[in-house]
Design a protein around this motif. Structure first.
Motif, short mmCIF file in Angstrom:
data_model
loop_
_atom_site.label_atom_id
_atom_site.label_comp_id
_atom_site.label_asym_id
_atom_site.label_seq_id
_atom_site.Cartn_x
_atom_site.Cartn_y
_atom_site.Cartn_z
N GLY A 214 -30.00 49.15 38.16
CA GLY A 214 -29.99 50.22 37.17
C GLY A 214 -29.24 51.40 37.72
O GLY A 214 -28.88 51.45 38.90
N SER A 215 -29.01 52.36 36.88
CA SER A 215 -28.24 53.54 37.29
C SER A 215 -29.08 54.45 38.17
O SER A 215 -30.31 54.38 38.19
CB SER A 215 -27.77 54.30 36.05
N GLY A 216 -28.39 55.32 38.89
CA GLY A 216 -29.05 56.37 39.63
C GLY A 216 -29.25 57.59 38.76
O GLY A 216 -28.99 57.56 37.54
N THR A 217 -29.69 58.68 39.37
CA THR A 217 -29.91 59.90 38.60
C THR A 217 -29.90 61.11 39.51
O THR A 217 -30.22 61.01 40.71
CB THR A 217 -31.25 59.85 37.84
N GLY A 218 -29.51 62.25 38.95
CA GLY A 218 -29.74 63.49 39.65
C GLY A 218 -31.22 63.77 39.72
O GLY A 218 -32.02 63.13 39.02
N SER A 219 -31.60 64.71 40.57
CA SER A 219 -33.02 65.00 40.70
C SER A 219 -33.27 66.49 40.60
O SER A 219 -32.62 67.29 41.31
CB SER A 219 -33.55 64.50 42.05
N PRO A 220 -34.16 66.90 39.68
CA PRO A 220 -34.95 66.07 38.77
C PRO A 220 -34.08 65.35 37.74
O PRO A 220 -33.00 65.81 37.40
CB PRO A 220 -35.90 67.07 38.11
N GLY A 221 -34.61 64.22 37.23
CA GLY A 221 -33.88 63.45 36.24
C GLY A 221 -34.59 62.14 35.98
O GLY A 221 -35.64 61.85 36.57
#
Length: 290
Positions: free
Chosen positions: A181-188
């Motif tokens: 799956g994709s990653g994300t910025g944090s928070p996110g």
């Protein structure tokens, strides 16, 4: 006259003995045959021409007597032992159809300057999600174990190829499929819309790199989506805490590359600087096929 040898037959089975080879009329006359069993509840006997058919009825032994009679009424008899054995056990029933379930996975990243204020870095993010649906055979990572090459690459650089290859090497025996799956910025947040698990592959391993960092990551290992009653769990939320892959000795988010040799065991970093005791995120597994 030659003796009829003992025979063995299974319950429910039959065999045929040709009596003509065991009786001889000195005048060459045709013979008529009859047969009887000492235990018809164990083995029955019937005659058609010179053929004696023995049928197994129940386990045990019986004596079958065959009598040959010529046209003048002269007769000769001989007996043979019939052993009746139990039938073979029935084949096991086919396995039930594999039960399957599908889940949506939501990764909520909560790692932030407010939850982990100590030296919080610029550009906080989590790498692409990577993992497996598998059974209890393989273990792709565990606290106290040394990181595989795939876990090391994921934790140090966010790369997923090596870990995906390690999962694929376990297909089809130990693993069902790679999860990604994709990653994300944090928070996110990041969502994997569908993963499929089966009764013989009910476990999920899923990880992501905490970035930037030397070799820190978060995830679950061998998480079962089956409850204590053997039923699929409808929804399961798991808090994620920071982990150290043990492959780099850096002590802060911006530490330069410092390979740890030999590698140390994977360990938890909850409450270990620069992390607070708070989670860095969570996975929520929600069943979607009900």
């Amino acid at each position: 006259m030659s003796a009829i040898e003992a025979v063995t037959v299974e319950v429910g089975g039959t065999l045929v003995v040709d009596a003509s080879g065991h009786f001889v009329d000195p005048d060459g006359d045709a013979l008529e045959y009859a047969a009887s069993s000492s235990g018809p509840g164990v083995a029955s006997a019937s005659v058609a021409g010179a053929e004696v058919t023995v049928a197994g009825v129940s386990p045990g032994t019986a004596e079958v007597t065959v009598t040959a009679r010529d046209p003048g009424g002269l007769a000769a008899s001989q007996s043979f032992t019939v052993t009746v054995t139990p039938p073979p056990p029935p084949p096991p029933p086919p396995p039930p159809p594999l039960g399957t379930a599908t889940y949506r996975v939501v990764f909520e990243a909560t790692w932030s300057a407010s939850t982990h204020p100590n030296g919080f870095p610029p550009g906080p993010h989590f790498s692409q999600l990577i993992g497996a649906v598998h059974n209890s055979g393989p273990q792709f990572w565990a606290l106290g174990a040394t990181a595989s090459s795939g876990i090391e690459a994921m934790a140090e650089t966010g790369a997923t190829g090596t870990l995906a290859a390690e999962v694929n090497a376990q297909v089809p025996g130990g693993a069902l499929a790679v999860i990604s799956g994709s990653g994300t910025g944090s928070p996110g947040t990041a969502t994997i819309q569908q993963i499929t698990v089966q009764t013989d592959y009910p476990l999920v391993t899923l990880v992501t790199m905490i970035a930037p960092s030397p070799d820190w990551f978060a995830g679950v290992s061998g998480l079962s989506l089956v409850d204590g009653d053997g039923e699929w769990i409808d929804e399961l939320a798991v808090d994620l805490y920071p982990l150290d892959a043990g492959s780099d000795s850096g002590s802060n988010y911006a530490s330069p590359n410092q390979d740890t040799s030999p590698k140390e065991a994977i360990s938890g970093l909850q409450g270990v600087a620069p992390f607070s005791s708070a989670p860095v995120g969570s996975f929520t597994f929600t069943r979607t096929d009900t």
